[in-house]
Scaffold this active site. Structure first.
Site, PDB file in Angstrom:
ATOM      1  N   HIS A  34       0.839  -1.203   0.000  1.00 45.22           N
ATOM      2  CA  HIS A  34       0.000   0.000   0.000  1.00 45.22           C
ATOM      3  C   HIS A  34       0.872   1.251   0.000  1.00 45.22           C
ATOM      4  O   HIS A  34       1.276   1.716   1.066  1.00 45.22           O
ATOM      5  CB  HIS A  34      -0.889   0.012   1.247  1.00 45.22           C
ATOM      6  CG  HIS A  34      -1.774  -1.188   1.366  1.00 45.22           C
ATOM      7  ND1 HIS A  34      -1.287  -2.433   1.706  1.00 45.22           N
ATOM      8  CD2 HIS A  34      -3.100  -1.344   1.183  1.00 45.22           C
ATOM      9  CE1 HIS A  34      -2.289  -3.296   1.730  1.00 45.22           C
ATOM     10  NE2 HIS A  34      -3.396  -2.662   1.409  1.00 45.22           N
ATOM     11  N   HIS A 265      -4.211   3.217  -3.147  1.00 41.97           N
ATOM     12  CA  HIS A 265      -4.268   2.564  -1.834  1.00 41.97           C
ATOM     13  C   HIS A 265      -3.500   1.235  -1.790  1.00 41.97           C
ATOM     14  O   HIS A 265      -2.549   1.100  -1.035  1.00 41.97           O
ATOM     15  CB  HIS A 265      -5.729   2.335  -1.419  1.00 41.97           C
ATOM     16  CG  HIS A 265      -5.879   1.456  -0.224  1.00 41.97           C
ATOM     17  ND1 HIS A 265      -6.059   1.933   1.039  1.00 41.97           N
ATOM     18  CD2 HIS A 265      -5.831   0.113  -0.110  1.00 41.97           C
ATOM     19  CE1 HIS A 265      -6.118   0.922   1.881  1.00 41.97           C
ATOM     20  NE2 HIS A 265      -5.992  -0.192   1.214  1.00 41.97           N
ATOM     21  N   GLU A 412     -16.257  -5.242  25.459  1.00 42.03           N
ATOM     22  CA  GLU A 412     -15.440  -6.460  25.490  1.00 42.03           C
ATOM     23  C   GLU A 412     -14.286  -6.412  24.497  1.00 42.03           C
ATOM     24  O   GLU A 412     -13.164  -6.816  24.803  1.00 42.03           O
ATOM     25  CB  GLU A 412     -16.300  -7.701  25.191  1.00 42.03           C
ATOM     26  CG  GLU A 412     -17.377  -8.011  26.219  1.00 42.03           C
ATOM     27  CD  GLU A 412     -18.672  -7.239  25.972  1.00 42.03           C
ATOM     28  OE1 GLU A 412     -18.736  -6.460  24.996  1.00 42.03           O
ATOM     29  OE2 GLU A 412     -19.613  -7.414  26.771  1.00 42.03           O
ATOM     30  N   HIS A 474     -26.739 -17.007  25.915  1.00 39.27           N
ATOM     31  CA  HIS A 474     -25.649 -16.850  26.877  1.00 39.27           C
ATOM     32  C   HIS A 474     -24.852 -18.141  27.090  1.00 39.27           C
ATOM     33  O   HIS A 474     -23.870 -18.142  27.826  1.00 39.27           O
ATOM     34  CB  HIS A 474     -26.203 -16.366  28.223  1.00 39.27           C
ATOM     35  CG  HIS A 474     -26.523 -14.904  28.233  1.00 39.27           C
ATOM     36  ND1 HIS A 474     -27.304 -14.316  27.259  1.00 39.27           N
ATOM     37  CD2 HIS A 474     -26.155 -13.898  29.077  1.00 39.27           C
ATOM     38  CE1 HIS A 474     -27.403 -13.016  27.509  1.00 39.27           C
ATOM     39  NE2 HIS A 474     -26.708 -12.740  28.601  1.00 39.27           N
ATOM     40  N   ARG A 521     -20.366 -21.261  36.494  1.00 40.29           N
ATOM     41  CA  ARG A 521     -21.244 -20.477  37.366  1.00 40.29           C
ATOM     42  C   ARG A 521     -21.736 -21.369  38.512  1.00 40.29           C
ATOM     43  O   ARG A 521     -21.914 -20.927  39.634  1.00 40.29           O
ATOM     44  CB  ARG A 521     -22.447 -19.984  36.568  1.00 40.29           C
ATOM     45  CG  ARG A 521     -23.484 -19.324  37.431  1.00 40.29           C
ATOM     46  CD  ARG A 521     -24.694 -18.870  36.631  1.00 40.29           C
ATOM     47  NE  ARG A 521     -25.622 -18.179  37.507  1.00 40.29           N
ATOM     48  CZ  ARG A 521     -26.852 -18.582  37.768  1.00 40.29           C
ATOM     49  NH1 ARG A 521     -27.337 -19.659  37.190  1.00 40.29           N
ATOM     50  NH2 ARG A 521     -27.620 -17.918  38.601  1.00 40.29           N
TER      51      ARG A 521
HETATM   52  C1  LIG Z   1     -10.745  -5.281  10.198  1.00 45.31           C
HETATM   53  C2  LIG Z   1     -10.271  -5.019   8.808  1.00 45.31           C
HETATM   54  N1  LIG Z   1     -11.162  -4.961   7.801  1.00 45.31           N
HETATM   55  C3  LIG Z   1     -10.755  -4.784   6.533  1.00 45.31           C
HETATM   56  C4  LIG Z   1      -9.436  -4.641   6.248  1.00 45.31           C
HETATM   57  C5  LIG Z   1      -8.981  -4.492   4.807  1.00 45.31           C
HETATM   58  N2  LIG Z   1      -8.530  -3.100   4.581  1.00 45.31           N
HETATM   59  C6  LIG Z   1      -7.253  -2.750   4.638  1.00 45.31           C
HETATM   60  S1  LIG Z   1      -7.015  -1.106   4.424  1.00 45.31           S
HETATM   61  C7  LIG Z   1      -8.662  -0.841   4.208  1.00 45.31           C
HETATM   62  C8  LIG Z   1      -9.181   0.534   3.939  1.00 45.31           C
HETATM   63  C9  LIG Z   1      -8.776   1.444   4.998  1.00 45.31           C
HETATM   64  O1  LIG Z   1      -9.095   2.736   4.703  1.00 45.31           O
HETATM   65  P1  LIG Z   1      -8.264   3.877   5.388  1.00 45.31           P
HETATM   66  O2  LIG Z   1      -8.032   3.571   6.792  1.00 45.31           O
HETATM   67  O3  LIG Z   1      -8.943   5.142   5.072  1.00 45.31           O
HETATM   68  O4  LIG Z   1      -6.853   3.777   4.692  1.00 45.31           O
HETATM   69  P2  LIG Z   1      -6.351   4.567   3.382  1.00 45.31           P
HETATM   70  O5  LIG Z   1      -7.012   3.925   2.219  1.00 45.31           O
HETATM   71  O6  LIG Z   1      -6.731   5.972   3.554  1.00 45.31           O
HETATM   72  O7  LIG Z   1      -4.887   4.324   3.421  1.00 45.31           O
HETATM   73  C10 LIG Z   1      -9.376  -2.032   4.319  1.00 45.31           C
HETATM   74  C11 LIG Z   1     -10.839  -2.137   4.180  1.00 45.31           C
HETATM   75  C12 LIG Z   1      -8.526  -4.695   7.324  1.00 45.31           C
HETATM   76  N3  LIG Z   1      -7.222  -4.580   7.148  1.00 45.31           N
HETATM   77  N4  LIG Z   1      -8.969  -4.849   8.587  1.00 45.31           N
END
Ligand SMILES: Cc1ncc(C[n+]2csc(CCOP(=O)(O)OP(=O)(O)O)c2C)c(N)n1
Ligand SMILES: [Mg+2]
Length: 666
Positions: A34, A265, A412, A474, A521
């Site tokens: 990225h 990205h 949690e 639960h 429990r």
């Molecule tokens: C819990 C989770 N869901 C999905 C992803 C896949 N993912 C990686 S980066 C991203 C987009 C993130 O957007 P942003 O934080 O705005 O990053 P930017 O594109 O601006 O670098 C996603 C959906 C992940 N890494 N973790």
């Protein structure tokens, strides 16, 4: 002074462009990664590292260093570039070139333990910001114990749109605001872009208002304007509240065709675009080739905190707390807690009581907290049910961090991630509770405790249909097996007070493995009536009742062990010899050597009993063996009625024994 001047001499843009180009070139070479995020946040990161972050790259584990958490872990090349440029010994230009290749320290997402300077594993969005809350909280706890002259560091986080969209961030932000963790500063990469395109596709939140509502100090700045960034961070570090700085940035800054677009990205920029980037950024150097003056300037920056670190070391070694803290940092005093509980074990055997194991666990905590104040407990609003609060503990509050108990509220997921942060910080052992069924709400963070190898202890009560009337929502059914499926996580399900103590001892001794202690429990009769110095539970499975030439083996965990013991006695009257094996921790048993395993798992037919699904028991059982447990959701009724309804009873075990033995005799 001289060092600072040298840094001023090099233009900010050149320093930040070094981050951009390392990131672009490494992603291109790896053909994945990225680049957009490091390009967009390079200016903010440069200001942070050159003007604010207290660190010494020659001593990455200095305990009073400021922590930097890259919550937006997909932008891993940002932190790898920063660590390389600042001269951390653990990372070379070869490591940058090997980005994302097998066995390289520069993994796809930053991994704790792979590379010094990476404070936590990030990648699953939202986890880092919650870890940072745990780290900032630990700083307050340690400062309250040992003084602010020794512990006075800040925790900086870079989080993107994704981290702030994740639910866990709300839990973490709300908790941090409530406790007033003023040394926590979040730099929000406010680029309005995520993978699917502009964030306007899916959100219209006002982040500043949102943080403000949780008692945060909020600011905005142009994330490409060094002076504005500096002014904002300056305000943030002096405000007593946790701060959010929304840094307006352009993803892929410097790329003529991809800047501001989601196309920058998650994939390499491409050869042609990189040429255009080089031109636009006026960067006429070969890939991975940082000009000497820029590299020197960065390297010097990495050492400019050395004087402060050395001064701190002196303060530390002269401090009256030195030996105590050093023993904690080296692990000595926290690693032997389990050994101090032997007298207590003797007393349990001498005075056996019928107790719920959650109560037995509370009793262990009463003992443990007498010995150590470094055990930081808590619960997600189920203190009275989880029995997590010991007699000697008092609550940590916004005005007083000298306690050792945290009211996490009904959060949690954040609780688990905050505990990861506490375990990462140094000097403290976190434990926290909720119902076992709600491990589902913590699971992403539990998985990271295991991946990072952290000593986090999850006290998960109400461990089966035995919880009774609260019903199927639960009652954990698949949870024990689902948790056992996570590598490097140990799931304990003790059967009485002695086993509960042994489970705690084992969990404390597991320095690089998190533990789940699943507790009942309902009241359970003591099964361990003789004192044995050895921690029998620590083998994972052990022979509780042995018979000469046994015909059948009964295996059970937790509350179901009582059934096995009773059945064994009844069968004896009929002349059938049943060996009883207690299985407090299947994961641990799987790790034993073949010799030990075969002693337990010899060729006698087996019946395993656990009020959960069969899945994780398959390894123990052959086709001819029988599993007695659950294969559907539970129901709402008193525990006794449920065990009967779901046929987890002595009668069922006895008839199963006879079925197996008759079958064998055919
Ligand atoms: C819990 C989770 N869901 C999905 C992803 C896949 N993912 C990686 S980066 C991203 C987009 C993130 O957007 P942003 O934080 O705005 O990053 P930017 O594109 O601006 O670098 C996603 C959906 C992940 N890494 N973790
Ligand atoms: Mg974004």
């Amino acid at each position: 002074m001289k060092l600072n001047n040298q840094i001023e001499d090099i233009n900010h843009r050149e320093l930040s462009n070094a981050i951009r180009m390392l990131s672009v070139d490494a992603v291109e070479k790896a053909n994945s990664g990225h680049p957009g995020m490091p390009m967009g946040m390079a200016d903010v990161a440069t200001v942070l590292y050159t003007k604010f972050l207290k660190f010494d790259s020659s001593s990455p584990r200095w305990i009073n260093r400021d922590r930097f958490i890259l919550s937006a872990g997909h932008g891993s090349m940002l932190i790898y570039s920063l660590l390389y440029l600042n001269g951390y010994e653990d990372i070379s230009i070869e490591d940058i070139k090997n980005f994302r290749s097998l066995h390289s320290k520069t993994a796809g997402h930053p991994e704790y333990g792979e590379l010094k300077g990476v404070e936590t594993t990030t990648g699953p969005l939202g986890q880092g910001i919650a870890n940072a809350v745990g780290i900032a909280l630990s700083e307050k706890i340690m400062a309250s114990k040992y003084g602010e002259d020794l512990f006075n560091h800040k925790t900086f986080v870079i989080a993107g749109d994704g981290c702030l969209m994740e639910g866990i961030s709300q839990e973490a932000i709300s908790f941090a605001g409530h406790l007033g963790l003023g040394k926590l500063i979040v730099l929000f990469d406010n680029n309005g872009i995520s993978i699917d395109g502009p964030t306007s596709l899916s959100t219209s939140d006002d982040q500043l208002l949102r943080f403000k509502a949780s008692n945060w100090h909020t600011l905005e700045c142009d994330g490409h304007h060094p002076l504005e960034i500096e002014k904002s961070i300056n305000k943030a570090v002096t405000d007593p509240r946790p701060s959010l700085i929304a840094c307006k940035t352009k993803i892929g800054f410097g790329s003529p065709n991809k800047e501001g677009k989601s196309s920058s990205h998650g994939s390499p920029m491409g050869k042609e675009e990189i040429q255009l980037i080089r031109k636009k950024l006026n960067w006429g150097f070969e890939p991975f080739n940082i000009p000497k003056n820029i590299l020197d300037s960065w390297n010097n920056n990495g050492l400019k905190g050395k004087a402060e670190r050395v001064k701190w070391e002196k303060l530390y070694s002269d401090s009256k707390h030195y030996t105590e803290i050093n023993n904690i940092v080296l692990g000595k005093s926290l690693d032997n807690l389990e050994n101090d509980l032997e007298n207590y074990k003797v007393s349990l055997v001498n005075d056996p009581n019928t107790l719920a194991t959650r109560k037995s666990s509370e009793n262990v905590l009463n003992e443990l907290t007498k010995i150590s104040s470094h055990l930081i407990g808590g619960s997600a609003d189920l203190t009275g049910s989880n029995n997590t609060l010991a007699k000697n503990q008092k609550a940590i509050t916004a005005n007083n961090f000298s306690g050792s108990y945290i009211y996490y509220g009904i959060r949690e997921h954040a609780m688990a991630a905050i505990m990861n942060g506490i375990a990462l910080h140094c000097g403290l052992i976190p434990y926290g509770g909720t119902f076992l069924v709600f491990t589902d709400y913590c699971r992403p963070a539990i998985r990271l405790s295991a991946l990072m190898g952290l000593r986090v202890i999850y006290v998960m009560t109400h461990d089966s249909i035995g919880l009774g009337e609260d019903g199927p929502t639960h009652q954990p059914i698949e949870h024990l097996s689902a948790l056992r499926a996570i590598p490097n996580l140990e799931v304990w399900r003790p059967a009485d007070s002695v086993e509960t103590l042994e489970a705690w001892q084992s969990a404390l001794a597991s320095k690089n493995t998190p533990s789940i202690i699943a507790l009942s429990r309902q009241n359970l009769k003591p099964v361990r009536l003789k004192y044995v110095k050895q921690n029998l539970a620590s083998f994972g499975a052990y022979i509780l009742i042995e018979k000469k030439d046994p015909e059948i083996c009964l295996l059970a965990s937790g509350s179901e062990l009582e059934i096995a013991v009773n059945v064994s006695e009844k069968l004896e009257l009929e002349g059938i010899k049943a060996r009883v094996i207690s299985v407090p921790c299947l994961d641990r048993f799987y790790m034993q050597d073949e010799n030990y395993k075969s002693q337990i798992m010899n060729s006698i037919p087996k019946i395993a009993i656990e009020a959960g699904v069969r899945q994780s028991w398959d390894f123990m059982l052959s086709e001819k063996d029988i599993f007695i447990g659950m294969s559907s959701f539970g129901a709402s009724a008193p525990a006794k009625d449920l065990y009967k309804h779901f046929s987890i009873t002595e009668e069922k075990v006895i008839s199963s024994v006879k079925l197996i033995l008759n079958r064998r005799n055919l």
